[in-house]
Design an enzyme around this catalytic site. Structure first.
Site, mmCIF file in Angstrom:
data_model
loop_
_atom_site.group_PDB
_atom_site.id
_atom_site.type_symbol
_atom_site.label_atom_id
_atom_site.label_comp_id
_atom_site.label_asym_id
_atom_site.label_seq_id
_atom_site.Cartn_x
_atom_site.Cartn_y
_atom_site.Cartn_z
ATOM 1 N N GLU A 64 -9.275 -64.718 -9.044
ATOM 2 C CA GLU A 64 -9.798 -63.774 -8.040
ATOM 3 C C GLU A 64 -9.203 -64.028 -6.657
ATOM 4 O OE1 GLU A 64 -11.319 -61.261 -7.062
ATOM 5 O OE2 GLU A 64 -12.565 -60.497 -8.679
ATOM 6 N N ARG A 109 -25.055 -65.454 -6.551
ATOM 7 C CA ARG A 109 -23.948 -66.218 -5.977
ATOM 8 C C ARG A 109 -23.119 -65.289 -5.116
ATOM 9 N NH1 ARG A 109 -19.009 -65.007 -8.049
ATOM 10 N NH2 ARG A 109 -18.748 -64.369 -10.225
ATOM 11 N N ASN A 155 -19.811 -63.445 -4.047
ATOM 12 C CA ASN A 155 -18.703 -62.877 -4.811
ATOM 13 C C ASN A 155 -17.623 -62.395 -3.851
ATOM 14 O OD1 ASN A 155 -17.778 -62.457 -7.534
ATOM 15 N ND2 ASN A 155 -17.979 -60.257 -7.203
ATOM 16 N N ASN A 189 -18.283 -56.038 -4.860
ATOM 17 C CA ASN A 189 -16.850 -56.098 -5.125
ATOM 18 C C ASN A 189 -16.114 -55.073 -4.263
ATOM 19 O OD1 ASN A 189 -15.216 -57.764 -6.783
ATOM 20 N ND2 ASN A 189 -16.480 -57.257 -8.552
ATOM 21 N N ASP A 229 -13.014 -53.286 -9.734
ATOM 22 C CA ASP A 229 -13.205 -54.660 -9.271
ATOM 23 C C ASP A 229 -12.602 -54.796 -7.870
ATOM 24 O OD1 ASP A 229 -13.479 -57.511 -9.148
ATOM 25 O OD2 ASP A 229 -13.316 -57.652 -11.310
#
Length: 297
Positions: free
Chosen positions: A22, A106, A108, A154, A204
């Site tokens: 990522e 969490r 991201n 995202n 994404d």
């Protein structure tokens, strides 16, 4: 007409076999690509001039959700729900701020705006509850919640003219665009940009090119697409792997699109058929990119 870029034009840059690669970021100072493996926590770099891939394990965290370049050259890392400043070699870390606490979430996706603020979203660890939110974090550590009711944050991206902000909720299968005030970065006028809720496709990570086109990776979709400024798809890059995760522009002239990928959720049979799953890929000459903003500028 939609331009199709076939797999034959996609180069495998680094065979990193990331579980959840990522946040690729090109650093024009070091002339290296930097990116993460979220679920096998590590920061990685690739120097194309030396063909050298270096791995820096990140300790003391379950996930490293995103990162940012900084004005001083160290890295801002998203450790679980905390933002931490740390040198790549794993030296002494300094916690900037705990963004959230007491939630099964969490950090991201995240990216830096032109004022040096880090915009970062949280996500539900179960991938189904709308417990996440989008935050704007100042270099001094002040945290502002921009909005909530998010499942998986995202696709955070800023247009080059500073007038558009893009955001995706991957598990709602939708993306939105906002007007952004080029003077102070305030966002308004939220409107639907792309809706894949009927098909369950998962947009994404994303980035803008210099012409205002938005490039988006599709997790479980085997492709990266470009939306023109009107929101129409005008380019599709076909990938040799299933899980594309995020994109950035890099190289000496910022004309190479770099793409991180993941092995997560792939069966053993699928992994065997995709020997380069989890690698970093590059496609040259598809568009002109711009340098990344830096946290703390």
């Amino acid at each position: 007409m939609t331009r199709i870029i076939p797999k034959s034009r996609v180069d495998c840059l680094v065979r990193s076999r990331d579980r959840l690669g990522e946040t690729p970021l090109w650093c024009e100072r070091t002339k290296k690509l930097w990116w993460l493996d979220i679920e096998n926590p590590k920061l990685q770099s690739y120097d194309p001039s030396a063909n050298f891939h270096e791995i820096f394990p990140i300790r003391g965290t379950t996930f490293v959700g995103s990162h940012a370049l900084t004005s001083t050259g160290i890295h801002l890392l998203a450790h679980d729900l905390d933002l931490v400043l740390q040198t790549p070699d794993g030296g002494v870390s300094e916690t900037v701020v705990a963004v959230e606490s007491d939630l099964d979430n969490r950090l991201n996706d995240g990216r830096v705006d032109r004022w040096g603020h880090f915009w970062v979203g949280t996500m539900d660890n179960q991938l189904q509850r709308p417990t996440g939110a989008l935050y704007r974090v100042s270099p001094s550590g002040d945290v502002t919640e921009v909005f909530g009711n998010v499942i998986v944050s995202n696709g955070i991206a800023f247009s080059p003219d500073g007038r558009r902000f893009h955001f995706t909720d991957t598990r709602r299968y939708q993306s939105w665009v906002f007007d952004m005030d080029p003077e102070d970065g305030a966002i308004s006028n939220r409107r639907l940009f792309a809706d894949y809720s009927a098909t369950g496709e998962r947009p994404d990570g994303a980035c803008f090119d210099a012409d205002g086109g938005l490039w988006t990776a599709f997790f479980a979709g085997g492709r990266v697409v470009r939306y023109n400024p009107l929101g129409q798809i005008d380019t599709i890059i076909e990938l040799p792997v299933t899980n594309a995760t995020c994109v950035c522009f890099g190289g000496e002239d910022f004309r190479t699109l770099m793409i991180t990928t993941a092995t997560k959720f792939l069966s053993g049979q699928k992994l065997a058929s995709e020997p380069v799953a989890g690698a970093v890929f590059a496609v040259h000459g598809v568009a002109q990119g711009t340098p990344e903003n830096r946290f703390g500028v």
